[in-house]
Design an enzyme around this catalytic site. Structure first.
Site, mmCIF file in Angstrom:
data_model
loop_
_atom_site.group_PDB
_atom_site.id
_atom_site.type_symbol
_atom_site.label_atom_id
_atom_site.label_comp_id
_atom_site.label_asym_id
_atom_site.label_seq_id
_atom_site.Cartn_x
_atom_site.Cartn_y
_atom_site.Cartn_z
ATOM 1 N N LYS A 95 0.804 -1.229 0.000
ATOM 2 C CA LYS A 95 0.000 0.000 0.000
ATOM 3 C C LYS A 95 0.841 1.286 0.000
ATOM 4 O O LYS A 95 0.423 2.295 -0.553
ATOM 5 C CB LYS A 95 -0.942 0.014 1.210
ATOM 6 N N GLY A 121 -1.688 0.921 13.470
ATOM 7 C CA GLY A 121 -1.080 0.579 12.177
ATOM 8 C C GLY A 121 -1.746 1.316 11.029
ATOM 9 O O GLY A 121 -2.345 2.387 11.215
ATOM 10 N N ASN A 126 -4.778 2.221 -1.932
ATOM 11 C CA ASN A 126 -5.390 0.886 -2.072
ATOM 12 C C ASN A 126 -6.114 0.725 -3.410
ATOM 13 O O ASN A 126 -6.658 -0.346 -3.689
ATOM 14 C CB ASN A 126 -6.339 0.571 -0.903
HETATM 15 P P1 NAP Z 1 -0.954 -3.248 10.785
HETATM 16 O O1 NAP Z 1 -0.623 -1.950 10.138
HETATM 17 O O2 NAP Z 1 0.011 -4.367 10.694
HETATM 18 O O3 NAP Z 1 -1.241 -2.947 12.357
HETATM 19 C C1 NAP Z 1 -1.470 -4.035 13.222
HETATM 20 C C2 NAP Z 1 -1.967 -3.525 14.575
HETATM 21 O O4 NAP Z 1 -2.354 -4.680 15.338
HETATM 22 C C3 NAP Z 1 -0.920 -2.786 15.397
HETATM 23 O O5 NAP Z 1 -1.542 -1.790 16.144
HETATM 24 C C4 NAP Z 1 -0.367 -3.899 16.311
HETATM 25 O O6 NAP Z 1 0.145 -3.448 17.524
HETATM 26 C C5 NAP Z 1 -1.634 -4.689 16.578
HETATM 27 N N1 NAP Z 1 -1.360 -6.078 16.961
HETATM 28 C C6 NAP Z 1 -0.889 -7.066 16.166
HETATM 29 N N2 NAP Z 1 -0.802 -8.223 16.859
HETATM 30 C C7 NAP Z 1 -1.227 -7.929 18.130
HETATM 31 C C8 NAP Z 1 -1.364 -8.709 19.316
HETATM 32 N N3 NAP Z 1 -1.040 -10.014 19.355
HETATM 33 N N4 NAP Z 1 -1.825 -8.085 20.424
HETATM 34 C C9 NAP Z 1 -2.160 -6.787 20.412
HETATM 35 N N5 NAP Z 1 -2.048 -5.999 19.312
HETATM 36 C C10 NAP Z 1 -1.574 -6.573 18.197
HETATM 37 O O7 NAP Z 1 -2.331 -3.836 10.265
HETATM 38 P P2 NAP Z 1 -3.547 -3.057 9.563
HETATM 39 O O8 NAP Z 1 -3.293 -2.983 8.102
HETATM 40 O O9 NAP Z 1 -3.808 -1.804 10.315
HETATM 41 O O10 NAP Z 1 -4.731 -4.104 9.779
HETATM 42 C C11 NAP Z 1 -5.256 -4.379 11.062
HETATM 43 C C12 NAP Z 1 -6.493 -5.264 10.935
HETATM 44 O O11 NAP Z 1 -7.508 -4.563 10.220
HETATM 45 C C13 NAP Z 1 -6.252 -6.565 10.161
HETATM 46 O O12 NAP Z 1 -6.967 -7.587 10.793
HETATM 47 C C14 NAP Z 1 -6.846 -6.292 8.796
HETATM 48 O O13 NAP Z 1 -7.340 -7.453 8.154
HETATM 49 C C15 NAP Z 1 -7.993 -5.368 9.160
HETATM 50 N N6 NAP Z 1 -8.377 -4.478 8.050
HETATM 51 C C16 NAP Z 1 -9.657 -4.562 7.602
HETATM 52 C C17 NAP Z 1 -10.053 -3.729 6.596
HETATM 53 C C18 NAP Z 1 -11.466 -3.814 6.117
HETATM 54 O O14 NAP Z 1 -11.762 -3.296 5.034
HETATM 55 N N7 NAP Z 1 -12.353 -4.401 6.874
HETATM 56 C C19 NAP Z 1 -9.161 -2.801 6.020
HETATM 57 C C20 NAP Z 1 -7.855 -2.739 6.514
HETATM 58 C C21 NAP Z 1 -7.483 -3.597 7.541
HETATM 59 P P3 NAP Z 1 1.705 -3.060 17.682
HETATM 60 O O15 NAP Z 1 1.860 -1.670 17.104
HETATM 61 O O16 NAP Z 1 1.940 -3.131 19.129
HETATM 62 O O17 NAP Z 1 2.491 -4.095 16.898
#
Ligand code: NAP
Length: 282
Positions: free
Chosen positions: A69, A132, A90
């Site tokens: 992205k 994130g 995206n």
């Molecule tokens: P990302 O940038 O990798 O961020 C991940 C986040 O999750 C960070 O805040 C991280 O915390 C936290 N995290 C990961 N593992 C963890 C754990 N075991 N315990 C506590 N916190 C944890 O990911 P993202 O792109 O933002 O996506 C996050 C979620 O949103 C994913 O499940 C994704 O599928 C979903 N999503 C959905 C849509 C939709 O259209 N519905 C769109 C985008 C994303 P730290 O900073 O401490 O590592």
């Protein structure tokens, strides 16, 4: 490197989990457009070559997902202002020889919120769980919508602090807290809207929800960006107090709806796309 054989598609790595081909193709077929959409697994090392190849085709556009992205921006001719703020693209749209990047995640998030609730963003406290890429899009959208107060709660506090610094404006009061901080629970209890922007609750992923139903008010709205499974850890907790719950599938489809409308410059069949997406996620 995958061959490009369609006029539309999604790139990511890995990509086999993506359901975008299902609901985008359903929308394309419903509108009788003679186009095909498929997923392309593009390793980060292949991104540059893949984008050079895209330029040589007649592709209408692409969706872009993790981990491309941000890195894909280097291979575009133009980037929409909101995508610049989000630091992520995206959706790519071709116009002649020009490839322009957009970010429809914020639109998808707000559409999911407004289609499922009558919430007044300017009169409630919002709690964003995570710091994130998706948390950034959600934070920017809520700030644009005039949110009064937002707390960013994250496992790693420094990431929440950085996100706050990068996005601050003069309208919204933004606070940060670590989820392991004892103060965190009071933010949960005072929130009118809690959004899970972490991977907690995602299929095949570890992580424990940092609060339980005991901390959730009946009038709190829970919005989980995780969409697989449909019933996530957080939504299950919300069910126990019968509060309003929104799953991530809505945001996923609405961001795709916006992409569809950018590519075809015509209305997307939203209900058809929603039904197609929900039919493949258990
Ligand atoms: P990302 O940038 O990798 O961020 C991940 C986040 O999750 C960070 O805040 C991280 O915390 C936290 N995290 C990961 N593992 C963890 C754990 N075991 N315990 C506590 N916190 C944890 O990911 P993202 O792109 O933002 O996506 C996050 C979620 O949103 C994913 O499940 C994704 O599928 C979903 N999503 C959905 C849509 C939709 O259209 N519905 C769109 C985008 C994303 P730290 O900073 O401490 O590592």
């Amino acid at each position: 490197m995958p061959d490009i054989s369609t006029s539309l598609g999604i790139i990511g790595y890995p990509i086999s989990h993506s359901i975008s081909p299902i609901f985008q193709q359903a929308g394309i077929n419903h509108n009788n457009f003679n186009e095909t959409y498929k997923s392309y697994e593009v390793h980060p090392d292949q991104l540059k070559d893949f984008m050079l190849r895209v330029r040589k085709t007649k592709m209408i556009g692409l969706n872009v997902t993790v981990p491309h992205k941000t890195s894909v921006i280097s291979y575009l001719d133009d980037v929409d202002e909101w995508a610049v703020r989000a630091g992520a693209v995206n959706t790519i749209v071709r116009n002649g020889d020009v490839l322009k990047g957009y970010n429809t995640d914020g639109f998808g998030f707000m559409e999911g919120l407004y289609r499922n609730t009558n919430v007044s963003i300017d009169s409630i406290n919002v709690l964003i769980l995570g710091a994130g890429g998706s948390a950034r899009a959600v934070l920017l959208s809520l700030m644009d919508a005039g949110a009064k107060s937002i707390c960013i709660a994250n496992r790693t506090l420094s990431k929440a602090e950085l996100l706050k610094t990068e996005c601050e404006n003069n309208v919204t009061a933004v606070d940060v807290v670590a989820t392991e901080d004892p103060k965190f629970v009071s933010y949960v209890e005072n929130a009118g809207l809690i959004i899970n922007c972490t991977t907690i609750g995602m299929k095949n992923t570890e992580g424990k929800l940092p609060f339980t139903s005991e901390n959730i008010r009946e009038d709190t709205i829970l919005y989980d960006l995780v969409y697989n499974p449909l019933r996530t850890l957080m939504l299950n907790e919300g069910e126990k107090v019968n509060c309003t719950r929104i799953g991530g599938i809505d945001m996923l489809v609405y961001q795709g709806v916006k992409s569809f409308e950018l590519w075809f410059e015509s209305k997307a069949p939203v209900e058809i796309m929603l039904r197609a997406a929900k039919s493949v996620v258990l």
